[in-house]
Scaffold this motif. Structure first.
Motif, mmCIF file in Angstrom:
data_model
loop_
_atom_site.group_PDB
_atom_site.id
_atom_site.type_symbol
_atom_site.label_atom_id
_atom_site.label_comp_id
_atom_site.label_asym_id
_atom_site.label_seq_id
_atom_site.Cartn_x
_atom_site.Cartn_y
_atom_site.Cartn_z
ATOM 1 N N ALA A 109 -17.661 1.490 14.087
ATOM 2 C CA ALA A 109 -18.616 1.833 13.023
ATOM 3 C C ALA A 109 -17.908 2.338 11.783
ATOM 4 N N GLN A 110 -16.851 3.167 11.974
ATOM 5 C CA GLN A 110 -16.225 3.790 10.832
ATOM 6 C C GLN A 110 -14.723 3.938 11.069
ATOM 7 N N THR A 111 -13.966 3.930 10.001
ATOM 8 C CA THR A 111 -12.518 4.140 10.082
ATOM 9 C C THR A 111 -12.113 5.105 8.968
ATOM 10 N N PRO A 112 -12.422 6.409 9.124
ATOM 11 C CA PRO A 112 -12.228 7.366 8.036
ATOM 12 C C PRO A 112 -10.796 7.769 7.792
ATOM 13 N N GLY A 113 -9.847 7.389 8.689
ATOM 14 C CA GLY A 113 -8.502 7.898 8.553
ATOM 15 C C GLY A 113 -7.541 7.051 7.772
ATOM 16 N N ILE A 114 -7.968 5.884 7.277
ATOM 17 C CA ILE A 114 -7.058 4.980 6.581
ATOM 18 C C ILE A 114 -6.791 5.480 5.171
ATOM 19 N N VAL A 115 -5.498 5.594 4.838
ATOM 20 C CA VAL A 115 -5.104 6.028 3.511
ATOM 21 C C VAL A 115 -4.213 4.975 2.860
ATOM 22 N N LEU A 118 7.657 4.815 4.971
ATOM 23 C CA LEU A 118 7.673 4.331 6.357
ATOM 24 C C LEU A 118 6.578 4.987 7.191
ATOM 25 N N VAL A 119 6.409 6.292 7.027
ATOM 26 C CA VAL A 119 5.380 7.010 7.787
ATOM 27 C C VAL A 119 3.988 6.511 7.399
ATOM 28 N N HIS A 120 3.747 6.431 6.109
ATOM 29 C CA HIS A 120 2.456 5.970 5.593
ATOM 30 C C HIS A 120 2.173 4.538 6.031
ATOM 31 N N GLY A 121 3.174 3.676 5.890
ATOM 32 C CA GLY A 121 2.992 2.275 6.260
ATOM 33 C C GLY A 121 2.698 2.113 7.743
ATOM 34 N N ALA A 122 3.464 2.813 8.585
ATOM 35 C CA ALA A 122 3.258 2.718 10.032
ATOM 36 C C ALA A 122 1.913 3.299 10.438
ATOM 37 N N TYR A 123 1.526 4.381 9.783
ATOM 38 C CA TYR A 123 0.239 5.022 10.069
ATOM 39 C C TYR A 123 -0.918 4.066 9.778
ATOM 40 N N ASN A 124 -0.927 3.499 8.577
ATOM 41 C CA ASN A 124 -2.003 2.575 8.212
ATOM 42 C C ASN A 124 -1.979 1.302 9.058
ATOM 43 N N ALA A 125 -0.779 0.762 9.271
ATOM 44 C CA ALA A 125 -0.655 -0.467 10.063
ATOM 45 C C ALA A 125 -1.189 -0.256 11.475
ATOM 46 N N THR A 126 -0.949 0.925 12.028
ATOM 47 C CA THR A 126 -1.464 1.236 13.365
ATOM 48 C C THR A 126 -2.987 1.236 13.383
ATOM 49 N N LEU A 127 -3.592 1.869 12.375
ATOM 50 C CA LEU A 127 -5.056 1.923 12.337
ATOM 51 C C LEU A 127 -5.660 0.535 12.123
ATOM 52 N N PHE A 128 -5.048 -0.260 11.239
ATOM 53 C CA PHE A 128 -5.549 -1.626 11.023
ATOM 54 C C PHE A 128 -5.395 -2.462 12.296
ATOM 55 N N SER A 129 -4.280 -2.268 12.990
ATOM 56 C CA SER A 129 -4.044 -3.024 14.222
ATOM 57 C C SER A 129 -5.063 -2.653 15.298
ATOM 58 N N LEU A 130 -5.311 -1.359 15.446
ATOM 59 C CA LEU A 130 -6.290 -0.906 16.433
ATOM 60 C C LEU A 130 -7.683 -1.410 16.092
ATOM 61 N N LEU A 131 -7.995 -1.424 14.796
ATOM 62 C CA LEU A 131 -9.298 -1.916 14.370
ATOM 63 C C LEU A 131 -9.438 -3.401 14.687
ATOM 64 N N TYR A 132 -8.384 -4.156 14.433
ATOM 65 C CA TYR A 132 -8.413 -5.593 14.715
ATOM 66 C C TYR A 132 -8.588 -5.844 16.215
ATOM 67 N N ILE A 158 0.820 -1.212 0.000
ATOM 68 C CA ILE A 158 0.000 0.000 0.000
ATOM 69 C C ILE A 158 0.853 1.260 0.000
ATOM 70 N N ALA A 159 1.688 1.423 1.026
ATOM 71 C CA ALA A 159 2.506 2.626 1.122
ATOM 72 C C ALA A 159 3.515 2.748 -0.024
ATOM 73 N N PRO A 160 4.267 1.690 -0.376
ATOM 74 C CA PRO A 160 5.215 1.840 -1.492
ATOM 75 C C PRO A 160 4.539 2.225 -2.813
ATOM 76 N N GLY A 161 3.434 1.539 -3.153
ATOM 77 C CA GLY A 161 2.767 1.835 -4.412
ATOM 78 C C GLY A 161 2.201 3.236 -4.461
ATOM 79 N N GLU A 162 1.509 3.631 -3.389
ATOM 80 C CA GLU A 162 0.865 4.940 -3.371
ATOM 81 C C GLU A 162 1.885 6.069 -3.277
ATOM 82 N N GLU A 163 2.919 5.899 -2.458
ATOM 83 C CA GLU A 163 3.921 6.951 -2.322
ATOM 84 C C GLU A 163 4.763 7.103 -3.586
ATOM 85 N N LEU A 164 5.055 5.992 -4.244
ATOM 86 C CA LEU A 164 5.819 6.061 -5.490
ATOM 87 C C LEU A 164 5.082 6.898 -6.525
#
Length: 271
Positions: free
Chosen positions: A265-271, A241-255, A164-170
């Protein structure tokens, strides 16, 4: 962030040199190219996913939510975004130095950590404001699928760093933001690239249009951080690294929330 060995911005995109075109036209062309690359990345990714889905269905293979996520990550984000970015570099005759890709230094690591904290802080602040005013947000469809199948979230955590982060950031920092920086002041380029990047998430959100726009306004905030640390370090690895850690944190918290504390109900911050 282009290197001295790269072609001039105008010549690289098939225009006459800077002396043969107005500044205003150069800026307009920069916007067209940056926006066009972003749109092409989305279209190619969608076509690849659709083609793969049709092929699997033809082979009588059931497309489960987990398989759908895998297809999207591998084909849309990995091949689609990454492929378009590399194709653009090839078209321009630019090398890898154009996007600034190198082993992070201690300074880069420090910026990565600072960017990670800043992006989460902005998300928390925005979420608090949205909650206070009672605005409706739209959930991310990948996270929504994870709410129904928590094992998907376990896939999305490492995928945040690997795909996710490598593809989008590239594509969006390495190509879109860099292209805008060639004709615009860096702060404006960062803002425009962030708006383009956040806007493409409209299609990965579920809910009413107004709710999607609210969520997009939240997504812009961490994206501004990604763009800023990229310009401060000249190293694409840092926003990855920032993007990956940010998303991984949100996915982890959601799990964790789904498994041990109910459902979100919602997770609007995932990019």
């Amino acid at each position: 962030m282009t290197s001295s060995s790269d072609p001039s911005p105008a010549d690289a995109d098939g225009l006459t040199g800077p002396s043969g075109t107005s500044v205003a036209f150069g800026i307009l062309w920069s916007l067209i190219v940056a926006g066009g690359v972003a749109i092409i990345g989305i279209i190619i990714g969608a076509v690849l996913v659709a083609a793969a889905a049709i092929g699997l269905q033809t082979a009588a293979i059931t497309i489960t939510p987990l398989l759908q996520i895998v297809l999207s990550l591998a084909l849309a984000t990995g091949v689609g975004f990454g492929g378009v970015a590399l194709a653009y570099l090839w078209y321009r005759g630019s090398g890898i130095r154009y996007i600034g890709f190198q082993i992070p230094s201690l300074r880069d690591i420090a910026f990565s950590f600072g960017g990670y904290i800043a992006s989460l802080a902005l998300l928390i602040t925005a979420a608090a404001i949205i909650s206070t005013i009672g605005a409706e947000t739209a959930p991310n469809t990948a996270a929504q699928a994870g709410m129904e199948n928590p094992e998907i979230l376990l896939l999305l955590i490492p995928a945040s760093f690997l795909l996710i982060a490598p593809g989008e950031e590239l594509l969006y920092r390495g190509i879109v933001q860099n292209r805008l920086c060639e004709t615009l002041p860096v702060p404006i380029a960062i803002i425009l690239a962030s708006l383009i990047f956040a806007s493409i998430h409209y299609f990965s959100l579920a809910g009413a249009p107004q709710a999607r726009l609210v969520s997009i306004s939240i997504l812009v905030l961490p994206t501004l951080v990604f763009g800023t640390v990229y310009e401060l370090t000249n190293n694409l690895v840092v926003p990855v690294l920032v993007h990956g850690a940010y998303n991984a944190t949100l996915f982890s918290l959601l799990y964790i929330t789904i498994k041990f504390g109910g459902r979100l109900a919602q997770t609007p911050g995932i990019v």
